[in-house]
Design a protein around this motif. Structure first.
Motif, PDB file in Angstrom:
ATOM      1  N   ILE A 192     -10.969   5.701 -15.543  1.00 25.62           N
ATOM      2  CA  ILE A 192     -10.637   6.263 -17.088  1.00 25.62           C
ATOM      3  C   ILE A 192     -11.559   7.004 -17.825  1.00 25.62           C
ATOM      4  O   ILE A 192     -10.994   8.025 -18.241  1.00 25.62           O
ATOM      5  N   SER A 193     -12.779   6.621 -17.824  1.00 25.73           N
ATOM      6  CA  SER A 193     -13.683   7.660 -18.434  1.00 25.73           C
ATOM      7  C   SER A 193     -13.906   8.807 -17.822  1.00 25.73           C
ATOM      8  O   SER A 193     -13.837  10.096 -18.556  1.00 25.73           O
ATOM      9  N   GLU A 194     -13.840   9.006 -16.472  1.00 25.50           N
ATOM     10  CA  GLU A 194     -14.007  10.137 -15.577  1.00 25.50           C
ATOM     11  C   GLU A 194     -12.891  11.219 -15.870  1.00 25.50           C
ATOM     12  O   GLU A 194     -13.123  12.470 -16.145  1.00 25.50           O
ATOM     13  N   PHE A 195     -11.661  10.710 -15.798  1.00 22.01           N
ATOM     14  CA  PHE A 195     -10.640  11.405 -15.785  1.00 22.01           C
ATOM     15  C   PHE A 195      -9.752  11.616 -16.989  1.00 22.01           C
ATOM     16  O   PHE A 195      -8.773  12.124 -17.228  1.00 22.01           O
ATOM     17  N   ARG A 196     -10.283  10.720 -18.213  1.00 21.81           N
ATOM     18  CA  ARG A 196      -9.543  10.772 -19.347  1.00 21.81           C
ATOM     19  C   ARG A 196      -8.351  10.485 -19.390  1.00 21.81           C
ATOM     20  O   ARG A 196      -7.260  11.022 -19.960  1.00 21.81           O
ATOM     21  N   VAL A 197      -7.924   9.186 -18.612  1.00 20.50           N
ATOM     22  CA  VAL A 197      -6.416   8.659 -18.553  1.00 20.50           C
ATOM     23  C   VAL A 197      -6.374   7.169 -18.816  1.00 20.50           C
ATOM     24  O   VAL A 197      -7.355   6.671 -18.992  1.00 20.50           O
ATOM     25  N   SER A 198      -5.448   6.923 -18.829  1.00 22.94           N
ATOM     26  CA  SER A 198      -4.965   5.323 -19.310  1.00 22.94           C
ATOM     27  C   SER A 198      -5.346   4.434 -18.102  1.00 22.94           C
ATOM     28  O   SER A 198      -5.190   4.854 -16.757  1.00 22.94           O
ATOM     29  N   ARG A 199      -5.287   3.167 -18.242  1.00 19.02           N
ATOM     30  CA  ARG A 199      -5.448   2.063 -17.273  1.00 19.02           C
ATOM     31  C   ARG A 199      -4.115   2.138 -16.385  1.00 19.02           C
ATOM     32  O   ARG A 199      -4.203   2.157 -15.026  1.00 19.02           O
ATOM     33  N   THR A 200      -3.083   2.417 -17.072  1.00 22.17           N
ATOM     34  CA  THR A 200      -1.886   2.507 -16.220  1.00 22.17           C
ATOM     35  C   THR A 200      -1.673   3.598 -15.259  1.00 22.17           C
ATOM     36  O   THR A 200      -1.299   3.433 -14.012  1.00 22.17           O
ATOM     37  N   VAL A 201      -2.304   4.393 -15.618  1.00 28.37           N
ATOM     38  CA  VAL A 201      -2.304   5.708 -14.718  1.00 28.37           C
ATOM     39  C   VAL A 201      -3.329   5.447 -13.531  1.00 28.37           C
ATOM     40  O   VAL A 201      -2.954   5.788 -12.346  1.00 28.37           O
ATOM     41  N   VAL A 202      -4.423   4.956 -13.925  1.00 24.20           N
ATOM     42  CA  VAL A 202      -5.392   4.734 -12.745  1.00 24.20           C
ATOM     43  C   VAL A 202      -4.851   3.457 -11.903  1.00 24.20           C
ATOM     44  O   VAL A 202      -4.755   3.692 -10.551  1.00 24.20           O
ATOM     45  N   ARG A 203      -4.060   2.715 -12.275  1.00 24.37           N
ATOM     46  CA  ARG A 203      -3.460   1.669 -11.337  1.00 24.37           C
ATOM     47  C   ARG A 203      -2.345   2.071 -10.788  1.00 24.37           C
ATOM     48  O   ARG A 203      -2.221   1.875  -9.482  1.00 24.37           O
ATOM     49  N   SER A 204      -1.542   3.193 -11.120  1.00 19.48           N
ATOM     50  CA  SER A 204      -0.424   3.649 -10.513  1.00 19.48           C
ATOM     51  C   SER A 204      -0.942   4.464  -9.322  1.00 19.48           C
ATOM     52  O   SER A 204      -0.566   4.384  -8.192  1.00 19.48           O
ATOM     53  N   ALA A 205      -2.043   5.204  -9.498  1.00 21.82           N
ATOM     54  CA  ALA A 205      -2.476   5.903  -8.479  1.00 21.82           C
ATOM     55  C   ALA A 205      -3.367   5.122  -7.428  1.00 21.82           C
ATOM     56  O   ALA A 205      -3.099   5.526  -6.177  1.00 21.82           O
ATOM     57  N   LEU A 206      -3.989   3.992  -7.764  1.00 18.00           N
ATOM     58  CA  LEU A 206      -4.290   3.245  -6.754  1.00 18.00           C
ATOM     59  C   LEU A 206      -3.390   2.665  -5.917  1.00 18.00           C
ATOM     60  O   LEU A 206      -3.363   2.365  -4.658  1.00 18.00           O
ATOM     61  N   THR A 207      -2.161   2.284  -6.696  1.00 19.03           N
ATOM     62  CA  THR A 207      -1.122   1.886  -5.937  1.00 19.03           C
ATOM     63  C   THR A 207      -0.508   2.739  -4.666  1.00 19.03           C
ATOM     64  O   THR A 207      -0.320   2.503  -3.789  1.00 19.03           O
ATOM     65  N   ARG A 208      -0.577   4.244  -5.199  1.00 16.82           N
ATOM     66  CA  ARG A 208      -0.066   4.994  -4.192  1.00 16.82           C
ATOM     67  C   ARG A 208      -0.895   5.081  -3.018  1.00 16.82           C
ATOM     68  O   ARG A 208      -0.482   5.180  -1.834  1.00 16.82           O
ATOM     69  N   LEU A 209      -2.377   5.070  -3.367  1.00 13.68           N
ATOM     70  CA  LEU A 209      -3.281   5.145  -2.214  1.00 13.68           C
ATOM     71  C   LEU A 209      -3.210   3.993  -1.251  1.00 13.68           C
ATOM     72  O   LEU A 209      -3.470   3.730  -0.045  1.00 13.68           O
ATOM     73  N   GLN A 210      -2.624   2.794  -1.856  1.00 12.87           N
ATOM     74  CA  GLN A 210      -2.558   1.432  -1.300  1.00 12.87           C
ATOM     75  C   GLN A 210      -1.367   1.657  -0.159  1.00 12.87           C
ATOM     76  O   GLN A 210      -1.447   1.402   1.091  1.00 12.87           O
ATOM     77  N   ALA A 211      -0.297   2.160  -0.675  1.00 10.24           N
ATOM     78  CA  ALA A 211       0.721   2.545   0.076  1.00 10.24           C
ATOM     79  C   ALA A 211       0.679   3.568   1.267  1.00 10.24           C
ATOM     80  O   ALA A 211       1.340   3.323   2.380  1.00 10.24           O
ATOM     81  N   GLU A 212      -0.274   4.465   1.191  1.00 11.85           N
ATOM     82  CA  GLU A 212      -0.605   5.421   2.212  1.00 11.85           C
ATOM     83  C   GLU A 212      -1.707   4.740   3.246  1.00 11.85           C
ATOM     84  O   GLU A 212      -2.062   5.420   4.025  1.00 11.85           O
ATOM     85  N   GLY A 213      -2.071   3.665   3.049  1.00  7.02           N
ATOM     86  CA  GLY A 213      -3.211   2.847   3.873  1.00  7.02           C
ATOM     87  C   GLY A 213      -4.509   3.491   3.700  1.00  7.02           C
ATOM     88  O   GLY A 213      -5.192   3.332   4.638  1.00  7.02           O
ATOM     89  N   LEU A 214      -4.834   3.982   2.662  1.00  2.00           N
ATOM     90  CA  LEU A 214      -6.043   4.641   2.634  1.00  2.00           C
ATOM     91  C   LEU A 214      -6.919   3.607   1.594  1.00  2.00           C
ATOM     92  O   LEU A 214      -8.225   3.676   1.628  1.00  2.00           O
ATOM     93  N   VAL A 215      -6.433   2.818   0.770  1.00  2.00           N
ATOM     94  CA  VAL A 215      -7.138   1.792  -0.213  1.00  2.00           C
ATOM     95  C   VAL A 215      -6.693   0.357  -0.172  1.00  2.00           C
ATOM     96  O   VAL A 215      -5.558  -0.013   0.249  1.00  2.00           O
ATOM     97  N   ASN A 261       2.485  13.167 -13.640  1.00  2.00           N
ATOM     98  CA  ASN A 261       1.587  14.324 -13.214  1.00  2.00           C
ATOM     99  C   ASN A 261       0.092  13.729 -13.260  1.00  2.00           C
ATOM    100  O   ASN A 261      -0.497  14.248 -12.225  1.00  2.00           O
ATOM    101  N   LEU A 262      -0.222  13.164 -14.291  1.00  2.00           N
ATOM    102  CA  LEU A 262      -1.728  12.557 -14.297  1.00  2.00           C
ATOM    103  C   LEU A 262      -1.773  11.434 -13.015  1.00  2.00           C
ATOM    104  O   LEU A 262      -2.916  11.600 -12.396  1.00  2.00           O
ATOM    105  N   THR A 263      -0.951  10.630 -12.677  1.00  4.87           N
ATOM    106  CA  THR A 263      -1.134   9.781 -11.755  1.00  4.87           C
ATOM    107  C   THR A 263      -1.247  10.696 -10.392  1.00  4.87           C
ATOM    108  O   THR A 263      -2.136  10.234  -9.524  1.00  4.87           O
ATOM    109  N   ALA A 264      -0.322  11.751 -10.343  1.00  9.99           N
ATOM    110  CA  ALA A 264      -0.518  12.368  -9.041  1.00  9.99           C
ATOM    111  C   ALA A 264      -1.775  13.071  -8.962  1.00  9.99           C
ATOM    112  O   ALA A 264      -2.453  13.163  -7.569  1.00  9.99           O
ATOM    113  N   ASP A 265      -2.376  13.733 -10.030  1.00 11.07           N
ATOM    114  CA  ASP A 265      -3.606  14.549  -9.909  1.00 11.07           C
ATOM    115  C   ASP A 265      -4.874  13.455  -9.740  1.00 11.07           C
ATOM    116  O   ASP A 265      -5.692  13.809  -8.719  1.00 11.07           O
TER     117      ASP A 265
END
Length: 235
Positions: free
Chosen positions: A35-58, A4-8
């Motif tokens: 990490i500081s802004e959303f108060r999440v782990s590095r794993t969550v940040v990297r997972s979210a970026l991976t999603r955006l890469q797969a969508e061709g946005l990043v 859920n954190l990754t999706a958000d």
């Protein structure tokens, strides 16, 4: 919970990109900032970026961060087999595909173009040339140049093909955005400008073989520049 954190986080960044708060070519906030802004782990940040890469946005480069690409056109693609352009391999495959499609497109544009369509191609070229210092705007006008050529063929399938591919078909090397790479950026822009001029000149002269050759040369060089930029990013 982590999912859920990754999706958000992915949704928040996606909205910023689509709405234009973060422009194409801009660098995303660093992992530590997210990490500081959303108060999440590095794993969550990297997972979210991976999603955006797969969508061709990043697009992410090791040691340099993540950069925003032009968002795909809104709405589902009607192009059979359409897929996101997310990786270097995807971009290389796309350039190979474009060599065949756009080479013929340039030839047909030279054969069939009207004066009005030729002026549209010229206008897109001039807009591209005026945006040398603005990578995001240059990407948009680069795409406009190729779409104007497709429209000049008189065959709607070419226009529809490029519309379905979307602006992300234009690969802008991240080295254009890195501090200290100004000389590379200027040389790159001048090369692309000259290639565009050659394509336009052949279409203006209604020289079909020259137009096809100029377009193919442009895309072959684009492929070479993309590989070179990737190699430079990994050094």
């Amino acid at each position: 919970m982590s999912r859920n954190l990754t999706a958000d986080l992915a949704a928040d960044l996606r909205n910023r990109i689509v709405e234009g708060t973060i422009q194409p070519g801009d660098k995303l906030p660093s992992e530590n900032t997210l990490i500081s802004e959303f108060r999440v782990s590095r794993t969550v940040v990297r997972s979210a970026l991976t999603r955006l890469q797969a969508e061709g946005l990043v697009e992410t480069e090791r040691g340099r961060g993540s950069f925003v690409l032009t968002p795909p056109l809104a709405g589902p693609s009607t192009m059979p087999g359409a897929r996101a352009v997310a990786t270097l391999e995807d971009r290389l495959h796309l350039l190979e595909f474009r060599m065949g499609v756009e080479g013929e497109s340039a030839a047909l544009a030279a054969k069939n173009r009207s004066e009005r369509q030729l002026k549209a191609v010229q206008g897109s070229l001039e807009e591209f040339m005026s945006n040398s210092g603005h990578p995001a705007h240059a990407m948009k006008s680069d795409y406009g140049f190729h779409r104007a050529i497709a429209a000049a063929t008189g065959n709607p399938y070419y226009s529809e093909c490029l519309a379905n591919l979307g602006p992300t078909m234009i690969a802008m090397p991240r080295t254009r955005l890195i501090t200290g790479a100004e000389d590379y950026a200027r040389d790159h822009f001048e090369q692309v400008t000259q290639e565009h001029r050659s394509i336009y000149a052949a279409i203006a002269e209604q020289d079909e073989p020259a137009a096809a050759a100029a377009m193919r040369n442009h895309l072959v060089n684009s492929r070479r520049r993309l590989i070179a930029a990737q190699r430079g990013a990994s050094d």
